[in-house]
Design a protein around this motif. Structure first.
Motif, PDB file in Angstrom:
ATOM      1  N   ASP A  69     -31.602 -71.103 -47.635  1.00 22.54           N
ATOM      2  CA  ASP A  69     -30.324 -70.399 -47.463  1.00 22.54           C
ATOM      3  C   ASP A  69     -30.529 -69.040 -46.786  1.00 22.54           C
ATOM      4  O   ASP A  69     -29.711 -68.594 -45.959  1.00 22.54           O
ATOM      5  CB  ASP A  69     -29.634 -70.203 -48.809  1.00 22.54           C
ATOM      6  N   PHE A 119     -31.072 -71.470 -42.681  1.00 23.52           N
ATOM      7  CA  PHE A 119     -29.702 -71.835 -42.318  1.00 23.52           C
ATOM      8  C   PHE A 119     -28.988 -70.761 -41.454  1.00 23.52           C
ATOM      9  O   PHE A 119     -28.227 -71.133 -40.529  1.00 23.52           O
ATOM     10  CB  PHE A 119     -28.868 -72.141 -43.564  1.00 23.52           C
ATOM     11  N   TYR A 173     -29.872 -71.363 -37.941  1.00 25.26           N
ATOM     12  CA  TYR A 173     -29.303 -72.624 -37.469  1.00 25.26           C
ATOM     13  C   TYR A 173     -27.881 -72.396 -36.930  1.00 25.26           C
ATOM     14  O   TYR A 173     -27.495 -72.934 -35.896  1.00 25.26           O
ATOM     15  CB  TYR A 173     -29.295 -73.644 -38.619  1.00 25.26           C
ATOM     16  N   GLN A 174     -27.113 -71.545 -37.678  1.00 31.41           N
ATOM     17  CA  GLN A 174     -25.742 -71.232 -37.237  1.00 31.41           C
ATOM     18  C   GLN A 174     -25.758 -70.474 -35.874  1.00 31.41           C
ATOM     19  O   GLN A 174     -24.921 -70.736 -34.985  1.00 31.41           O
ATOM     20  CB  GLN A 174     -25.026 -70.383 -38.294  1.00 31.41           C
TER      21      GLN A 174
END
Length: 478
Positions: free
Chosen positions: A371, A375, A378-379
């Motif tokens: 998290d 992630f 990735y966004q």
């Protein structure tokens, strides 16, 4: 019939002419003749020669014929000799009656023709021979009857003994059936007391004891009370008689495997206890004494029948008691094993719970790392249009992904990923220092299976055949 030349006749007469004439007639008829001329001769020759017949003159110079006859009949040796009294003077019926009453077999009065005398003697001897034969036959019949009577009495005694034995057998079989029923249906704690009370009632005695010998050679009586055996208290309790306290007939019975019956004062296991009579029988199984039946204070006395019955009962009880003791022992061992297994299962469950908790923590940490470190990038990649920026973000994500998976790597290094779930459990327990026997118990698998898994683990970790301690290697590989 007896031949005449085998018949010996003693002729006693004080008149030489008469003696000679009578002897001549008898010899001519074929008889063996012995001669005497006085009462003294008659007594001596009769005892020495034991003639078949005595012709005795009533009037003799020294001893009267009647007195000679009396002495002959009083003598045990000569009283069976037939005697014919002969007289030419005392011929009336009174004299003849006296002679016959004294013991004479016949009384002949002279004068008498020689032919008639010989005929009377022959007739007398024939009658005597018949009487002798009849007496022999009667004796033979009496012997046959006596022998048959003895045989019948023996047969009756044998039948009575057989009936008595069958009666005892029937009673004993019935008693054995009752004992078997007690073993099959009663509470194990009550069996010993119920059996001994049954024996006390059957054999009519006040006290009884039934026990088995344990691994320490002590006599154990699981249920005993003052009602069945004198103890220090009247409370029903388990009584143990240590081997060192065995005394008297009880010790002799168990140590020598002998049946003992005593109908006099006898001591119990302790000096202050005394019985008026007692029986002790060892319980033998596979030639080994496994216990004791003791009975005491019979209403009158213990008989041989009581002893035989108790011996038969002991032969029936011993193998059943041996199986019962073994069954109870196995049951106790199973309970102990089940308890230990339960404890091991609890320990294993705790271990697995700890492992699951640890895995959850690792998973939570990995997810938190993703998290925070993976992630977000990735966004950004999804919205980036710059190729250089995208390449940089991918590199950052690769690096952060490895860092995010670091906790999992530490908990579960790469070499361990090829292990099966069972091998992982075995490996964990090895790291904790558990032995193969302990692992077998905890995982409920055989020692051979543990050995198989250990071998597989060594092969997959590339240390098979190497002098490497598996536990040390597992610890150092984390």
């Amino acid at each position: 019939m007896v031949k005449t030349d085998q018949i010996r006749i003693l002729v006693v007469d004080d008149d030489p002419d008469v003696l000679s004439a009578t002897s001549r007639i008898l010899k001519k008829a074929g008889y063996y003749v012995i001669k005497g001329s006085s009462g003294k001769d008659a007594l001596e020759l009769a005892q020495q020669q034991m003639p078949d017949l005595l012709l005795l003159d009533v009037i003799l110079p020294d001893i009267k014929g009647i007195d000679v006859l009396k002495k002959l009949k009083k003598n045990r040796q000569t009283k069976q000799i037939p005697v014919i009294l002969i007289s030419s003077i005392k011929t009336d019926s009174f004299d003849q009656t006296i002679g016959l009453e004294t013991g004479a077999d016949q009384y002949i009065a002279r004068p008498i023709p020689n032919r008639e005398l010989l005929a009377k003697i022959q007739a007398f001897l024939r009658i005597k021979a018949i009487e002798t034969e009849l007496s022999r036959h009667r004796k033979h019949l009496e012997n046959v009857v006596d022998e048959r009577t003895r045989a019948l009495k023996k047969e009756i005694r044998e039948k009575e003994a057989a009936q008595k034995f069958l009666s005892h057998q029937k009673t004993t079989i019935s008693l054995n059936n009752d004992i078997a029923a007690i073993f099959l249906t009663s509470n194990p704690n009550d069996i010993y007391l119920e059996i001994i009370n049954l024996l006390r009632e059957t054999l009519n005695c006040r006290f009884g004891i039934l026990g088995y010998i344990n691994e320490y050679q002590d006599l154990v009586c699981p249920r005993i009370s003052g009602k069945s055996w004198p103890t220090s208290t009247d409370i029903e309790t388990k009584q143990i008689y240590p081997y060192t306290r065995w005394t008297g007939i009880w010790a002799e019975c168990m140590e020598k495997n002998e049946f003992i019956r005593v109908n006099q004062a006898v001591k119990g296991f302790s000096a202050e206890i005394e019985f008026k009579n007692a029986m002790a029988v060892p319980l033998i199984a596979e030639q080994t004494c496994i216990g004791l039946i003791g009975l005491a204070d019979h209403a009158s006395h213990f008989s041989g029948d009581d002893q035989a019955r108790l011996k038969m009962i002991s032969e029936f009880v011993a193998p059943i008691l041996a199986m019962f003791i073994q069954r109870e022992k196995n049951k106790s061992q199973l309970e102990i094993h089940a308890k230990k297994l339960e404890e091991k299962n609890i320990a294993l469950n705790v271990l697995l719970e700890n492992r699951d908790e640890q895995r959850k923590k690792i998973a939570d940490q990995v997810m938190t790392n993703f998290d925070q470190l993976v992630f977000p990038y990735y966004q950004r990649i999804r919205h980036s249009r710059d190729t250089d920026e995208t390449d940089l973000l991918v590199k950052i994500m690769e690096k952060n992904t490895l860092e995010s998976l670091a906790p999992l790597e530490r908990s579960f290094p790469m070499p361990f990923r090829q292990l099966t779930p069972m091998e992982i459990q075995v490996a964990d327990l090895i790291k904790m220092g558990k032995s193969s026997k302990e692992i077998s118990g905890l995982l409920n698998i055989s020692p051979r299976s543990v050995f198989f898994h250990r071998n597989n683990i060594r092969k997959k970790l590339n240390i098979h055949g190497k002098k490497v301690n598996l536990r040390s290697f597992l610890i150092s590989s984390v």
